[in-house]
Design a protein around this motif. Sequence first.
Motif, short mmCIF file in Angstrom:
data_model
loop_
_atom_site.label_atom_id
_atom_site.label_comp_id
_atom_site.label_asym_id
_atom_site.label_seq_id
_atom_site.Cartn_x
_atom_site.Cartn_y
_atom_site.Cartn_z
N ILE A 1 1.82 9.47 -5.51
CA ILE A 1 2.29 10.79 -5.11
C ILE A 1 3.39 11.26 -6.06
O ILE A 1 3.40 12.42 -6.50
CB ILE A 1 2.78 10.79 -3.64
N SER A 2 4.30 10.35 -6.39
CA SER A 2 5.38 10.68 -7.31
C SER A 2 4.81 11.07 -8.68
O SER A 2 5.25 12.04 -9.30
CB SER A 2 6.33 9.50 -7.42
N GLU A 3 3.84 10.30 -9.12
CA GLU A 3 3.21 10.58 -10.40
C GLU A 3 2.49 11.93 -10.35
O GLU A 3 2.59 12.74 -11.30
CB GLU A 3 2.21 9.47 -10.73
N ASN A 4 1.78 12.21 -9.30
CA ASN A 4 1.08 13.49 -9.16
C ASN A 4 2.07 14.66 -9.09
O ASN A 4 1.82 15.71 -9.68
CB ASN A 4 0.18 13.49 -7.93
N ILE A 5 3.15 14.47 -8.37
CA ILE A 5 4.18 15.53 -8.29
C ILE A 5 4.78 15.76 -9.68
O ILE A 5 5.00 16.90 -10.09
CB ILE A 5 5.27 15.17 -7.25
N HIS A 6 5.02 14.68 -10.40
CA HIS A 6 5.56 14.80 -11.76
C HIS A 6 4.56 15.55 -12.66
O HIS A 6 4.95 16.43 -13.43
CB HIS A 6 5.86 13.40 -12.31
N ILE A 7 3.28 15.22 -12.57
CA ILE A 7 2.26 15.88 -13.38
C ILE A 7 2.15 17.35 -13.00
O ILE A 7 2.09 18.24 -13.85
CB ILE A 7 0.90 15.16 -13.23
N VAL A 8 2.12 17.61 -11.68
CA VAL A 8 2.00 18.99 -11.22
C VAL A 8 3.24 19.78 -11.62
O VAL A 8 3.14 20.95 -12.01
CB VAL A 8 1.77 19.03 -9.69
N ALA A 9 4.38 19.16 -11.57
CA ALA A 9 5.62 19.85 -11.93
C ALA A 9 5.66 20.14 -13.43
O ALA A 9 6.16 21.18 -13.85
CB ALA A 9 6.83 19.03 -11.50
N ASN A 10 5.16 19.23 -14.23
CA ASN A 10 5.21 19.40 -15.68
C ASN A 10 3.94 20.05 -16.26
O ASN A 10 3.92 20.40 -17.43
CB ASN A 10 5.43 18.06 -16.37
N GLU A 11 2.92 20.19 -15.48
CA GLU A 11 1.66 20.76 -15.97
C GLU A 11 1.82 22.17 -16.52
O GLU A 11 1.34 22.45 -17.60
CB GLU A 11 0.60 20.73 -14.86
N PRO A 12 2.49 23.10 -15.84
CA PRO A 12 2.64 24.44 -16.41
C PRO A 12 3.38 24.43 -17.74
O PRO A 12 2.99 25.13 -18.67
CB PRO A 12 3.41 25.22 -15.35
N LYS B 1 0.83 -1.20 0.00
CA LYS B 1 0.00 0.00 0.00
C LYS B 1 0.87 1.25 0.00
O LYS B 1 0.58 2.23 -0.70
CB LYS B 1 -0.93 0.01 1.21
N VAL B 2 1.95 1.24 0.78
CA VAL B 2 2.85 2.39 0.84
C VAL B 2 3.50 2.60 -0.52
O VAL B 2 3.65 3.73 -0.98
CB VAL B 2 3.89 2.21 1.96
N LYS B 3 3.88 1.50 -1.16
CA LYS B 3 4.52 1.58 -2.46
C LYS B 3 3.55 2.20 -3.48
O LYS B 3 3.94 3.06 -4.28
CB LYS B 3 4.96 0.19 -2.89
N LYS B 4 2.29 1.77 -3.48
CA LYS B 4 1.29 2.31 -4.40
C LYS B 4 1.06 3.80 -4.13
O LYS B 4 0.97 4.61 -5.06
CB LYS B 4 -0.03 1.56 -4.26
N VAL B 5 0.97 4.17 -2.87
CA VAL B 5 0.73 5.56 -2.50
C VAL B 5 1.90 6.43 -2.93
O VAL B 5 1.73 7.52 -3.48
CB VAL B 5 0.46 5.69 -0.99
N THR B 6 3.12 5.94 -2.70
CA THR B 6 4.29 6.72 -3.08
C THR B 6 4.38 6.87 -4.60
O THR B 6 4.77 7.92 -5.12
CB THR B 6 5.58 6.10 -2.52
#
Length: 173
Positions: free
Chosen positions: A22-33, A14-19
């Motif tokens: 989160i990593s994917e969301n951070i990547h999307i948020v970082a690359n979204e602009p 579960k921790v691995k899936k969550v991380t």
Amino acid sequence: MSPFEGNDAQLECKVKKVTERISENIHIVANEPSLAFYRLQEHVRKALPPMVDKRMEVGKLHQELQGRCYDAEYAVSAVKAIENAESSFQTTQDLLRNALFFKQQLKYKESQRSKESGSVYKRFSAHITLDLPDLPELSDALRETASKVESIMNQAKTSNFPSSDDSLVTNKN
């Protein structure tokens, strides 16, 4: 095995899936602009040249329309000026009508004058019918002389020079 080991594997999964999420969301948020800017840039590159062309075309059409509006305003003012000139046209028409009337009067008086003063020489030469076999040119010569005398008399009447009778009177004095 400990009761925590089974939970640990499950927890670890579960921790691995969550991380990962989160990593994917951070990547999307970082690359979204940058993705948004890329899409904006792509849109601007596609839409800007036709828009500039249309704007230039609208500018040209505006200038043409403005020129035609000025032409229409000038034409309207010219028509109004013509409407205001109606009295001048009426006066001119009346003057032309009067001029034609006076010309007809002059023509009529001239024709009356020519009917009244029939030439003595014309009347005389019309009655001359000499049929002389020996002198056929005599009647033509008489008619020619009569027409010359008549033309001289007409010139004397129309000119401002003294007639031959007036000159004789002045010479005698």
